[in-house]
Design a protein around this motif. Structure first.
Motif, PDB file in Angstrom:
ATOM      1  N   LEU A 144      48.922  34.982  41.548  1.00 28.05           N
ATOM      2  CA  LEU A 144      48.842  34.115  40.940  1.00 28.05           C
ATOM      3  C   LEU A 144      49.536  33.147  40.214  1.00 28.05           C
ATOM      4  N   PRO A 195      44.644  30.310  40.290  1.00 27.39           N
ATOM      5  CA  PRO A 195      45.137  30.212  38.444  1.00 27.39           C
ATOM      6  C   PRO A 195      44.785  31.377  38.470  1.00 27.39           C
ATOM      7  N   ILE A 238      43.040  32.940  35.262  1.00 24.18           N
ATOM      8  CA  ILE A 238      42.525  33.305  34.313  1.00 24.18           C
ATOM      9  C   ILE A 238      42.286  34.263  34.042  1.00 24.18           C
ATOM     10  N   PRO A 239      42.392  35.130  32.539  1.00 24.03           N
ATOM     11  CA  PRO A 239      41.777  36.732  33.038  1.00 24.03           C
ATOM     12  C   PRO A 239      40.540  36.641  33.279  1.00 24.03           C
ATOM     13  N   THR A 240      39.775  36.010  32.125  1.00 23.55           N
ATOM     14  CA  THR A 240      38.408  35.824  32.410  1.00 23.55           C
ATOM     15  C   THR A 240      37.929  35.652  33.818  1.00 23.55           C
ATOM     16  N   THR A 241      38.135  35.092  34.534  1.00 24.63           N
ATOM     17  CA  THR A 241      37.643  34.826  35.900  1.00 24.63           C
ATOM     18  C   THR A 241      37.205  36.637  36.499  1.00 24.63           C
ATOM     19  N   TRP A 281      37.498  39.496  38.917  1.00 24.02           N
ATOM     20  CA  TRP A 281      38.122  39.002  39.922  1.00 24.02           C
ATOM     21  C   TRP A 281      37.484  39.894  40.949  1.00 24.02           C
ATOM     22  N   THR A 339      50.391  39.521  40.190  1.00 25.59           N
ATOM     23  CA  THR A 339      50.969  38.810  38.779  1.00 25.59           C
ATOM     24  C   THR A 339      51.797  39.277  38.234  1.00 25.59           C
ATOM     25  N   PHE A 390      49.445  38.346  32.225  1.00 20.97           N
ATOM     26  CA  PHE A 390      47.718  38.440  32.915  1.00 20.97           C
ATOM     27  C   PHE A 390      46.706  39.602  32.617  1.00 20.97           C
ATOM     28  N   GLN A 432      45.873  40.936  29.238  1.00 20.80           N
ATOM     29  CA  GLN A 432      44.902  40.251  28.644  1.00 20.80           C
ATOM     30  C   GLN A 432      43.340  41.054  29.547  1.00 20.80           C
TER      31      GLN A 432
END
Lengths: 600, 393
Positions: free
Chosen positions: A343, A370, A372-375, A377, A389, A393, A396
């Protein structure tokens, strides 16, 4: 020691991927793996040296191979045994001769100078080097492309695997394939070929060639430079876009961007960004990448900017050898890693080492994502991934109570990872967590797996102590010495613990800021008598806050705040600017007279 | 480059000593024979070969290949001729550089056949193959260490070995270099050349019209090269000199030489420049002369352009194509001719070919010149040339 010879370029590989970009498919389609392996290293070696294939230069070619194209020899014998000698394959025969790789390379790379194949098992490459030295010394060739290539000897391999007694002395030596090529020229220098760790079974019998290539190879190729530029552009396009190429030591190149007005610069960057995102190569892109690459080849240094977190961007110069050493030092931490999901952009020292460089050394795929913590994973991550990371991040993810379902190793750096974050990650299924302690000036210094542990000093560093306090660290193989940014206590087993920052920096959104510096700037503003600046409490948020005592208590406070905001905009960065300002008649202090926190 | 050749030796179909070889090449017509015992082949009655005499083949030890038997025999002879004992070698920096094709390849055909059927009776072939390269094996035999290389540039291997040996002496990397090449008859190249349609059913007739192609041969040639100050200590006559070396690549085709002969032309020019000689100095060319259409045509183009009217010696009409050993055997035959001042005749020549536009030397021919040029062409478009001088060069 090889006298009066220097390495212009080197390249090594254990795969044949990407050859189709250099040659028409019809020219390489029927070529065997052995020749392709050699061709890939040869063509890339010449590319690094900027030797144009169409130019007929007096370049010699020497191929060293321990076993030759064994697979083709077996194919030819198979054709006789399986179908009778009347059906033997002429193509397999012509490809089975030891100089088949030489044939391929000389034809496709237009080499017309002296050429030779040497084949005396595990000393083939040494013999080839001696002959190259001879040819250069007597002027038979201006440059000599000398390389080693071998493929797995399948017959030996199967016999070894079956534990045939008579073969026990060969251990696992015969397992290996790869190629490593060098472009050599006459010079006043010498090449030390007495390398340690020659027994790299992954490339037996030509392991010396591979070790020497690793020693002399550049840590960056043009593809890496494209990746770095692309990462930088993507990250910076929306905000800062100046000094795009300052990740390298390349003032000449950055001038391209600083001599033009801002609007034009932005246009250039937009164009570059779109070019870099396409697969097709354009003249502009080539020009930029070539220029940077040539500068890197010349200097073999990389500058990592400290991204302005200290208020001023600071250039931290890292030599190629130091970077190689650093990657070697962290390599044992990542033995089971099959892929890296990163990331962090490649122009950042952390992303550069643990993304770009580590993936190359581990020979695993690098996936850039990118942060993005909401992805989800778990749709991205696979077992045995290294997830590169950073604490913000991860904070979150912990807050979202994100559960890791894959066996991944999570790596964090750039700032201290809070205890609750580290604990939370383990609670949420992280298999292994590694926190890297480092500094832009030094790169990675130490690592730990748990918040309760001290950091383990990496083996490439020697600590310099004053009692139990580690004052500085020195690289074992160079004169690089770094003063640590923190006051650090060293205890047994080379483990250490940062006690406090020497520069009193605090972190706002992962960026170092200095409350004392902000305090001084605010104090210089009209009508300010006294100022206190500190990091807000965790429950307030991640920002600086300030307490100001005015000289004249009758001042129009609304107007004062308006003027102060304008002043701060001109004099402080976004991270430095206090988000909460409290006006009062005296600074908040404890009963002992020490500064204390305040409520708004 | 002027490097002393203190001694030389050879084994091939012409014989196993220099005297025997010299007698046969001048006085007998060489004809190939058919394979009887070495391996089974459907082609054995159709495609003849030139074999080393049985009297030597029978001396092969159980733990050595025929190729190494040839090397061992030649090295013993050459050391004796050079008045050097194995103990003497310990005093000097002795390099070894040998060319070969078969003796570096994974050509353990019988073993491989058993292995495929899961019926391996002995792993000796395989262990032997993995234990020593040809040059290392000779080092072990002579109990020496130092600079060594096994050159595997197919049919040009031993010409390169001799040229590089000269460079090693000139650059003071070695005091003595044992150089040359060896190859033994083997089913792989025998079948391979037949399948490539370049093997001949009739005796090899280089540069002749309707020539049929290659007859595979076997043998070895060894030369001992020395620094002058070491050679002088023994107060003896040299066997000759290596005067020049050139090697240039065609970059054209895997098995066919470039029709314009660009690589060979460049190699000839480099070697002549290295030797500091002109065409007029050359007594004869010992041609690669395999008797294949493409090889002979390319060579003739280059000879007619650069070396017009220089006599051409066609050794392979006597020895067959000994692959990695060819360059070394031809170097020895060239030195025999130079020192005898007589170019040996070619065997088996039939008819003038207009495309070739010359005929090789067909009768033993006297010469007063001291220098010969020997060239080798190999798969991969490798062209190697050495210039040799007689003992008075």
């Amino acid at each position: 020691m090889l006298k009066n010879v220097s390495v212009i370029s080197t390249y090594n590989t254990d795969n044949i991927a990407g050859l189709e970009k250099d040659f028409e498919l019809k020219k390489i389609r029927r070529m065997d793996f052995f020749s392709k392996l050699a061709l890939k290293s040869a063509v890339n070696c010449l590319k690094i040296a900027d030797i144009r294939l169409e130019e007929n230069k007096n370049i010699g070619l020497i191929i060293a191979t321990g076993y030759g194209p064994v697979k083709k020899t077996c194919d030819f014998m198979d054709s006789i045994i399986d179908f009778g000698d009347e059906c033997a394959s002429p193509n397999a025969f012509s490809s089975s001769v030891h100089n088949s790789a030489l044939t391929t390379i000389s034809i496709l790379l237009n080499i017309k100078g002296p050429s030779l194949t040497v084949s005396n098992l595990d000393s083939s490459f040494q013999s080839a080097l001696a002959i190259a030295q001879t040819w250069l010394s007597c002027g038979m060739a201006d440059k000599v492309l000398v390389g080693a290539v071998d493929e797995i000897h399948t017959v030996a391999q199967s016999i070894i695997e079956n534990n045939v007694e008579v073969f026990k002395d060969f251990n696992n030596k015969n397992a290996g394939f790869g190629s490593a090529f060098f472009l050599l020229e006459k010079s006043d220098n010498d090449i030390d070929v007495n390398l340690e760790n020659k027994a790299d079974s992954k490339f037996y019998p030509s392991c010396l060639a591979m070790e020497l290539s690793k020693k002399y190879s550049l840590i960056l190729d043009k593809q890496d430079i494209e990746t770095i530029c692309c990462d930088f552009i993507k990250t910076e396009l929306s905000k800062k876009y100046k000094n795009v190429l300052n990740v390298f030591e390349n003032d000449g190149i950055s001038n391209i961007f600083t001599d033009v007005d801002d609007t034009t610069q932005q246009e250039i960057l937009k164009t570059l960004s779109s070019i870099f995102s396409k697969e097709t190569v354009t003249v502009n892109k080539n020009f930029i990448v070539d220029e940077i690459f040539n500068l890197f080849k010349k200097n073999k240094f990389i500058n990592f900017l400290t991204s302005g977190s200290t208020g001023i961007s600071k250039q931290c110069k890292h030599s190629q050898d130091n970077i190689k050493e650093e990657v070697s030092a962290v390599l044992p931490l990542f033995k089971d890693i099959k892929r890296i999901v990163c990331l962090v952009p490649s122009f950042h020292s952390y992303g550069f080492i643990f993304g770009l460089q580590l993936s190359k050394r581990l020979n695993v795929e690098l996936i850039k994502m990118p942060p993005i913590p909401t992805t989800d994973w778990n749709n991205v991550l696979q077992d045995n991934d290294l997830f590169v990371t950073f604490p913000m991040f991860l904070n979150q993810l912990v807050k979202l109570e994100y559960k890791f379902t894959k066996k991944v190793t999570v790596l964090t750096s750039t700032a201290p990872c809070p205890k609750e974050t580290m604990d939370g990650l383990y609670d949420n299924g992280v298999n292994t967590l590694i926190e890297i302690y480092g500094a832009s000036e030094a790169g990675a210094i130490g690592y730990r797996n748990k918040s309760t542990e001290g950091f383990k000093l990496l083996p490439c560093w020697e600590p310099k102590l004053n009692n139990n306090t580690m004052i500085s660290i020195k690289r074992k193989n160079s004169d690089m010495e770094i003063e640590l940014p923190d006051n650090v206590e060293l205890f047994e087993d080379n483990r250490f613990k940062p006690v406090s920052r020497k520069d009193n920096a605090v972190q706002v959104a992962g960026i170092n800021v200095y409350p004392n510096k902000v305090k001084d700037i605010l104090k210089a503003f009209d009508n300010v008598k006294e100022v206190a600046v500190r990091l807000a409490r965790q429950d307030e948020g991640n920002f600086l806050k300030a307490f100001i005592v005015l000289k004249d208590s009758n001042t129009d406070k609304e107007q004062f705040m308006k003027n102060l905001k304008m002043y701060m905009k001109q004099n402080l960065t976004a991270h430095e600017t206090p988000k909460k300002i409290t006006l009062g008649t005296e600074l908040p202090k404890t009963q002992f007279g020490k500064m204390k926190d305040w409520q708004e | 480059m002027k490097t002393i050749i203190s001694s030389m030796s050879c084994v091939c179909s012409l014989g196993t000593t220099l005297e025997e070889i010299s007698d046969n090449i001048y006085n007998k017509v060489s004809v190939p024979t058919h394979i009887t015992t070495r391996f089974e082949s459907s082609y054995k009655n159709d495609y003849p070969v030139y074999l080393v005499p049985e009297k030597l083949l029978s001396q092969k030890k159980e733990d050595e290949s025929y190729g190494f038997l040839f090397v061992r025999t030649c090295v013993e002879q050459a050391l004796q001729q050079a008045k050097l004992s194995k103990q003497d070698l310990q005093k000097y920096r002795v390099g070894i550089i040998l060319g070969t094709s078969v003796n570096a390849s994974f050509n353990c055909f019988d073993f491989y056949k058993q292995y495929k059927k899961n019926e391996v009776s002995s792993y000796w072939d395989l262990v032997d193959y993995f234990s020593y390269s040809l040059s290392e094996r000779l080092q072990k035999y002579l109990s020496i260490s130092g600079l060594h290389a096994t050159i595997t540039t197919a049919c040009a291997s031993s010409t390169d070995a001799i040229g590089i040996a000269g460079q090693w002496i000139q650059q003071d990397l070695c005091d003595i270099v044992i150089c040359g090449g060896t190859d033994e008859l083997n089913i792989i190249p025998y079948t391979g050349f037949i399948k490539l349609l370049i093997a001949g059913k009739n005796p090899c007739s280089p540069f002749s019209k309707n020539r049929g192609g290659i007859n595979i041969g076997e043998g070895c040639g060894i030369l001992i090269l020395e620094k002058e100050e070491i050679f002088k200590q023994r107060n003896m006559e040299p066997a000759g000199y290596v005067l020049g070396y050139g090697n240039c690549c065609d970059g054209y085709h895997p098995t066919t030489p470039a029709p314009d002969g660009i690589g060979l032309k460049n190699a000839v020019m480099h070697a002549m420049k290295d030797a500091g000689i002109k065409k007029e100095n050359i007594a004869f060319i010992n041609a690669h002369g395999t008797g294949t259409h493409d090889n002979d045509l390319t060579e003739s183009k280059v000879f007619n352009e650069l070396l017009k009217d220089v006599p051409v010696m066609a050794s392979k009409s006597h020895t067959g194509h000994t692959l990695g050993a060819a360059g070394a055997i031809e170097a020895v035959l060239s030195l025999i001719a130079l020192n005898k001042k007589e170019i040996p005749k070619a065997s088996n020549f039939k008819e003038f070919d207009e495309e070739i536009n010359f005929v090789p030397v067909l009768e033993n021919t006297k010469t007063e010149k001291h220098v010969a040029l020997s060239d080798s062409l190999a798969f991969g478009g490798v062209n190697s040339v050495i210039i040799l001088g007689d003992k008075n060069a």
